[in-house]
Design a protein around this motif. Structure first.
Motif, PDB file in Angstrom:
ATOM      1  N   ALA A 191      38.370  29.465  -2.766  1.00  0.00           N
ATOM      2  CA  ALA A 191      37.253  28.417  -2.054  1.00  0.00           C
ATOM      3  C   ALA A 191      36.636  29.433  -0.916  1.00  0.00           C
ATOM      4  O   ALA A 191      35.326  29.377  -0.763  1.00  0.00           O
ATOM      5  N   VAL A 192      37.185  30.285  -0.090  1.00  0.00           N
ATOM      6  CA  VAL A 192      36.677  30.965   0.780  1.00  0.00           C
ATOM      7  C   VAL A 192      35.520  32.202   0.309  1.00  0.00           C
ATOM      8  O   VAL A 192      34.714  32.478   0.704  1.00  0.00           O
ATOM      9  N   PHE A 193      36.102  32.542  -0.832  1.00  0.00           N
ATOM     10  CA  PHE A 193      35.456  33.606  -1.654  1.00  0.00           C
ATOM     11  C   PHE A 193      34.098  33.057  -2.152  1.00  0.00           C
ATOM     12  O   PHE A 193      32.852  33.794  -1.988  1.00  0.00           O
ATOM     13  N   SER A 194      34.124  32.002  -2.588  1.00  0.00           N
ATOM     14  CA  SER A 194      33.010  31.038  -2.915  1.00  0.00           C
ATOM     15  C   SER A 194      32.052  31.008  -1.799  1.00  0.00           C
ATOM     16  O   SER A 194      30.908  31.041  -1.959  1.00  0.00           O
ATOM     17  N   ILE A 195      32.337  30.423  -0.657  1.00  0.00           N
ATOM     18  CA  ILE A 195      31.934  30.412   0.542  1.00  0.00           C
ATOM     19  C   ILE A 195      31.038  31.630   0.854  1.00  0.00           C
ATOM     20  O   ILE A 195      29.801  31.292   0.866  1.00  0.00           O
ATOM     21  N   ILE A 196      31.662  32.652   1.108  1.00  0.00           N
ATOM     22  CA  ILE A 196      31.175  33.961   1.439  1.00  0.00           C
ATOM     23  C   ILE A 196      30.159  34.514   0.390  1.00  0.00           C
ATOM     24  O   ILE A 196      29.109  34.966   0.887  1.00  0.00           O
ATOM     25  N   TYR A 197      30.604  34.717  -0.716  1.00  0.00           N
ATOM     26  CA  TYR A 197      30.048  35.480  -1.681  1.00  0.00           C
ATOM     27  C   TYR A 197      28.680  34.382  -2.252  1.00  0.00           C
ATOM     28  O   TYR A 197      27.479  35.390  -2.252  1.00  0.00           O
ATOM     29  N   SER A 207      24.846  25.356  -2.995  1.00  0.00           N
ATOM     30  CA  SER A 207      25.777  24.551  -3.307  1.00  0.00           C
ATOM     31  C   SER A 207      26.816  25.369  -3.609  1.00  0.00           C
ATOM     32  O   SER A 207      27.844  24.611  -3.460  1.00  0.00           O
ATOM     33  N   VAL A 208      26.845  26.276  -4.400  1.00  0.00           N
ATOM     34  CA  VAL A 208      28.356  26.979  -4.786  1.00  0.00           C
ATOM     35  C   VAL A 208      29.076  27.139  -3.307  1.00  0.00           C
ATOM     36  O   VAL A 208      30.218  27.013  -3.351  1.00  0.00           O
ATOM     37  N   SER A 209      28.142  27.722  -2.198  1.00  0.00           N
ATOM     38  CA  SER A 209      28.946  27.890  -0.859  1.00  0.00           C
ATOM     39  C   SER A 209      29.418  26.784  -0.628  1.00  0.00           C
ATOM     40  O   SER A 209      30.519  26.611   0.194  1.00  0.00           O
ATOM     41  N   HIS A 210      28.748  25.642  -0.419  1.00  0.00           N
ATOM     42  CA  HIS A 210      29.010  24.118   0.087  1.00  0.00           C
ATOM     43  C   HIS A 210      30.551  23.817  -0.459  1.00  0.00           C
ATOM     44  O   HIS A 210      31.105  23.201  -0.121  1.00  0.00           O
ATOM     45  N   PHE A 211      30.350  23.960  -1.890  1.00  0.00           N
ATOM     46  CA  PHE A 211      31.486  23.484  -2.867  1.00  0.00           C
ATOM     47  C   PHE A 211      32.889  24.234  -2.476  1.00  0.00           C
ATOM     48  O   PHE A 211      33.826  23.625  -2.480  1.00  0.00           O
ATOM     49  N   GLY A 212      32.548  25.396  -1.974  1.00  0.00           N
ATOM     50  CA  GLY A 212      33.822  26.197  -1.459  1.00  0.00           C
ATOM     51  C   GLY A 212      34.209  25.555  -0.167  1.00  0.00           C
ATOM     52  O   GLY A 212      35.568  25.468  -0.174  1.00  0.00           O
ATOM     53  N   GLY A 233      40.380  20.470  10.128  1.00  0.00           N
ATOM     54  CA  GLY A 233      41.342  20.113   9.320  1.00  0.00           C
ATOM     55  C   GLY A 233      42.149  21.456   8.719  1.00  0.00           C
ATOM     56  O   GLY A 233      43.441  21.400   8.571  1.00  0.00           O
ATOM     57  N   THR A 234      41.451  22.347   8.251  1.00  0.00           N
ATOM     58  CA  THR A 234      41.955  23.671   7.847  1.00  0.00           C
ATOM     59  C   THR A 234      42.653  24.309   8.829  1.00  0.00           C
ATOM     60  O   THR A 234      43.608  25.011   8.386  1.00  0.00           O
ATOM     61  N   PHE A 235      41.984  24.554   9.948  1.00  0.00           N
ATOM     62  CA  PHE A 235      42.490  25.507  11.042  1.00  0.00           C
ATOM     63  C   PHE A 235      44.080  25.437  11.239  1.00  0.00           C
ATOM     64  O   PHE A 235      44.885  26.018  11.520  1.00  0.00           O
ATOM     65  N   GLY A 236      44.395  24.009  11.296  1.00  0.00           N
ATOM     66  CA  GLY A 236      45.827  23.752  11.579  1.00  0.00           C
ATOM     67  C   GLY A 236      46.900  24.507  10.670  1.00  0.00           C
ATOM     68  O   GLY A 236      47.984  24.506  11.145  1.00  0.00           O
ATOM     69  N   LYS A 237      46.651  24.643   9.593  1.00  0.00           N
ATOM     70  CA  LYS A 237      47.512  24.972   8.496  1.00  0.00           C
ATOM     71  C   LYS A 237      47.291  26.456   8.259  1.00  0.00           C
ATOM     72  O   LYS A 237      48.118  27.330   7.944  1.00  0.00           O
ATOM     73  N   TYR A 238      45.811  26.782   7.755  1.00  0.00           N
ATOM     74  CA  TYR A 238      45.379  27.959   7.330  1.00  0.00           C
ATOM     75  C   TYR A 238      44.293  28.457   8.114  1.00  0.00           C
ATOM     76  O   TYR A 238      43.133  28.320   7.940  1.00  0.00           O
ATOM     77  N   TRP A 239      44.770  29.012   9.283  1.00  0.00           N
ATOM     78  CA  TRP A 239      43.979  29.481  10.287  1.00  0.00           C
ATOM     79  C   TRP A 239      42.929  30.779  10.267  1.00  0.00           C
ATOM     80  O   TRP A 239      41.760  30.821  10.030  1.00  0.00           O
ATOM     81  N   LEU A 240      43.503  31.579   9.311  1.00  0.00           N
ATOM     82  CA  LEU A 240      42.786  32.789   8.744  1.00  0.00           C
ATOM     83  C   LEU A 240      41.712  32.418   7.662  1.00  0.00           C
ATOM     84  O   LEU A 240      40.542  32.785   7.789  1.00  0.00           O
ATOM     85  N   ALA A 241      41.920  31.360   6.858  1.00  0.00           N
ATOM     86  CA  ALA A 241      41.097  31.060   5.748  1.00  0.00           C
ATOM     87  C   ALA A 241      39.733  30.200   6.584  1.00  0.00           C
ATOM     88  O   ALA A 241      38.833  30.378   6.317  1.00  0.00           O
ATOM     89  N   ALA A 242      40.179  29.458   7.578  1.00  0.00           N
ATOM     90  CA  ALA A 242      39.230  28.717   8.156  1.00  0.00           C
ATOM     91  C   ALA A 242      38.359  29.549   9.141  1.00  0.00           C
ATOM     92  O   ALA A 242      37.026  29.433   9.163  1.00  0.00           O
ATOM     93  N   ALA A 243      39.165  30.745   9.479  1.00  0.00           N
ATOM     94  CA  ALA A 243      37.979  31.677  10.443  1.00  0.00           C
ATOM     95  C   ALA A 243      37.024  32.487   9.516  1.00  0.00           C
ATOM     96  O   ALA A 243      35.965  32.625   9.988  1.00  0.00           O
ATOM     97  N   ILE A 244      37.640  32.827   8.100  1.00  0.00           N
ATOM     98  CA  ILE A 244      36.864  33.616   7.376  1.00  0.00           C
ATOM     99  C   ILE A 244      35.677  32.652   7.015  1.00  0.00           C
ATOM    100  O   ILE A 244      34.329  33.110   6.834  1.00  0.00           O
ATOM    101  N   VAL A 298      32.365  32.154   8.985  1.00  0.00           N
ATOM    102  CA  VAL A 298      31.494  32.988   8.663  1.00  0.00           C
ATOM    103  C   VAL A 298      30.332  32.520   7.830  1.00  0.00           C
ATOM    104  O   VAL A 298      29.078  32.817   7.907  1.00  0.00           O
ATOM    105  N   GLY A 299      30.778  31.675   6.897  1.00  0.00           N
ATOM    106  CA  GLY A 299      29.955  31.065   5.968  1.00  0.00           C
ATOM    107  C   GLY A 299      28.760  29.993   6.719  1.00  0.00           C
ATOM    108  O   GLY A 299      27.788  29.946   6.251  1.00  0.00           O
ATOM    109  N   VAL A 300      29.338  29.661   7.869  1.00  0.00           N
ATOM    110  CA  VAL A 300      28.392  28.626   8.621  1.00  0.00           C
ATOM    111  C   VAL A 300      27.094  29.712   9.119  1.00  0.00           C
ATOM    112  O   VAL A 300      25.990  29.188   9.313  1.00  0.00           O
ATOM    113  N   ILE A 301      27.441  30.928   9.779  1.00  0.00           N
ATOM    114  CA  ILE A 301      26.493  31.635  10.140  1.00  0.00           C
ATOM    115  C   ILE A 301      25.576  32.097   9.068  1.00  0.00           C
ATOM    116  O   ILE A 301      24.461  32.150   9.193  1.00  0.00           O
ATOM    117  N   LEU A 302      26.278  32.418   7.860  1.00  0.00           N
ATOM    118  CA  LEU A 302      25.242  32.729   7.004  1.00  0.00           C
ATOM    119  C   LEU A 302      24.461  31.707   6.407  1.00  0.00           C
ATOM    120  O   LEU A 302      23.092  31.903   5.904  1.00  0.00           O
TER     121      LEU A 302
END
Length: 515
Positions: free
Chosen positions: A291-297, A316-321, A410-421, A424-428
């Motif tokens: 999912a994170v890869f889809s967002i950024i890639y 849309s591919v990014s948003h589906f991530g 919701g993601t940050f509470g369990k997977y903070w690193l995934a949420a942080a990466i 970056v998709g928000v900026i992109l």
């Protein structure tokens, strides 16, 4: 009216409309679009009426408005329909987008032969029937039937009415979809063998909570997930989407990306998580990574696109991530956000595709470098395009912000690193949306006789734009009705999976002072 077959009726009405269109004489072929619009509005009215019968707070059962009839008794297959808040929200979104797409497609085949006009609008209505069926099916095999049946109208809508490379795009779409569908069919058969069997053996309610060995669960999960990842789509099995979206008519792209792709993420919730809870937990690290890869890639690739339709497809591919990230983070906040994201994405992407389509009709090109300064030529179109773009980058106050914020929190509470990466998709997203708008709309006014004849949005197009903008702003300012519909279904889903929200970290717990 509690026993009225709402869902069957909603599905049948557009199919009847398609038959009526098919029976129109050649002399009345131009009326096909009006017939399609009328039947789509009747279907929307029935959908709203059905929603009034739905108990938002829950009814004690997972599904409401249910219908169950034996279909193929020997194999345990039932004609079973029902909705929870998630399915009902997706059906309502679909029913809203269909008449909008038809109204936007009013001149798509205006100068074509009568037979093609009738086929185009009839196929749109047939697709509407299958969309209702796939979200309403509560029998796994019936879901699979609708899942595969959707390929037929989409294939012809792309292959017969698309752009110069329409045959390539249609065949690629078909190959990806059929291959993944065959994998799911094997998993469907395996699920039946692992289940209780007998009459109604494919019902979701009968398959939920059964004791399936973990190794078997893993294989079944993989079979379903592959099909849903292709449909969603997720990188790296996403490559069919940019081609299909770029070659489709804008109205078809709206239904393809705004609605049909939601079947993938909906299926992950309804089947992967609910039927295979232990396997879902086992697969979570891999799925979140994808999912994170889809967002950024996809966001990075979108920045480099020169075709505006392909660019919107990659967004849309990014948003589906983000949606998949929220689903597999498995917290109530991320899940509500992911489900709301599916609704918001439908309206946002629908607006982007249709407004881009209005621009292409006037500029006769999908190539971004062919434009520039169009806000001076079509100021109203530029304005609504900007609002849709700002929704796509999740500007606060517009619909996508609410859902994206909930997914991230919701993601940050369990997977903070995934949420942080993923952040970056928000900026992109801001980069690819604002760059597209800059190249299309800003700069000096284009000169030449061709631009002197260009007109801004007409009344029909303004109606389409007004309805979409109303949803973009309305769901951003007041998302409570949608959230109230989704929350009970989310709670039930997470209960089936057997997960709870992580305990909040208090200041005392963090600094170690709590005893």
């Amino acid at each position: 009216m509690s026993n009225f077959p709402w869902l069957t009726t909603i599905g049948v009405v557009p199919l009847v409309g398609a038959i009526v269109i098919g029976c129109l004489p050649k002399a009345a072929a131009a009326s096909a679009r009006l017939v399609a619009l009328v039947f789509s509005l009747i279907t929307l009215g029935l959908g709203i009426a059905a929603a009034t019968q739905f108990k938002t707070g829950g009814s004690g059962q997972q599904f409401q408005l249910t219908e169950t009839h034996t279909w193929i008794k020997q194999f345990g297959v039932s004609y079973a329909l029902g909705v929870d808040g998630i399915a009902l929200a997706l059906i309502l979104m679909s029913l809203v987008l269909v008449p909008i797409a038809i109204l936007a497609a009013w001149r798509d085949v205006e100068d074509d032969t009568p037979g093609r006009q009738k086929a185009y609008y009839a196929l749109l209505l047939v697709l509407a029937t299958f969309m209702v069926g796939v979200f309403a099916a509560t029998d796994v095999f019936l879901f699979y039937v609708f899942f595969e049946a959707m390929l037929i109208p989409v294939y012809f809508l792309i292959g017969q009415f698309g752009g110069p490379r329409r045959q390539y795009a249609a065949v690629k779409f078909l190959i990806f979809s059929l291959a993944s569908g065959l994998v799911m069919l094997v998993a469907v058969i395996g699920l039946f063998q692992a289940g209780p069997g007998g009459e109604h053996g494919f019902l979701v309610s009968r398959l939920t909570g059964i004791d399936i060995p973990l190794d078997t669960q893993k294989w079944l999960f993989v079979g379903f997930f592959i099909a849903f990842a292709v449909k969603a789509p997720m990188a790296p099995v996403h490559t069919w989407l940019p081609d299909a979206a770029a070659e489709s008519k804008p109205a078809v792209a709206v239904l393809l990306v705004g609605v049909l792709d939601k079947v993938g993420t909906y299926g992950m919730i309804r089947f992967c998580l609910q039927l295979f809870p232990d396997a879902s937990k086992w697969a979570t690290p891999v799925v979140i990574t994808l999912a994170v890869f889809s967002i950024i890639y996809a966001a990075i690739v979108a920045i480099g696109q020169t075709d505006m339709m392909r660019l919107i497809a990659y967004t849309s591919v990014s948003h589906f991530g983000f949606i998949v990230l929220g689903i597999f983070a498995m917290t109530s906040t991320s899940h509500v956000g992911a489900n709301l994201y599916m609704i918001n994405h439908g309206f946002t992407t629908g607006a982007l595709f249709l407004f881009a389509g209005f621009l292409v009709v006037r500029g006769r090109s999908q190539n971004i470098p062919d434009y520039g300064g169009w806000q001076r030529v079509t100021p109203v179109l530029a304005g609504v395009f900007l609002i849709a773009g700002l929704s796509g980058l999740a500007l606060p106050g517009l619909n996508s912000f609410v859902s994206e914020f909930l997914v991230m929190v919701g993601t940050f509470g369990k997977y903070w690193l995934a949420a942080a990466i993923a952040a970056v998709g928000v900026i992109l997203a801001a980069i690819y949306i604002l760059l597209m708008y800059k190249h299309l709309m800003t700069g000096p006014k284009p000169e030449g006789e061709r631009f002197a004849a260009v007109r801004d949005l007409d009344v029909r197009e303004k109606v389409v734009a007004a309805v979409l903008i109303a949803f973009l702003i309305g769901l951003g300012v007041y998302p409570k009705p949608a959230l109230d519909m989704l929350k009970p279904a989310v709670t039930q889903t997470l209960q089936h999976v057997g997960v709870t929200d992580p305990a909040p970290k208090t200041g005392a717990a963090v600094d170690g002072s709590a005893k």
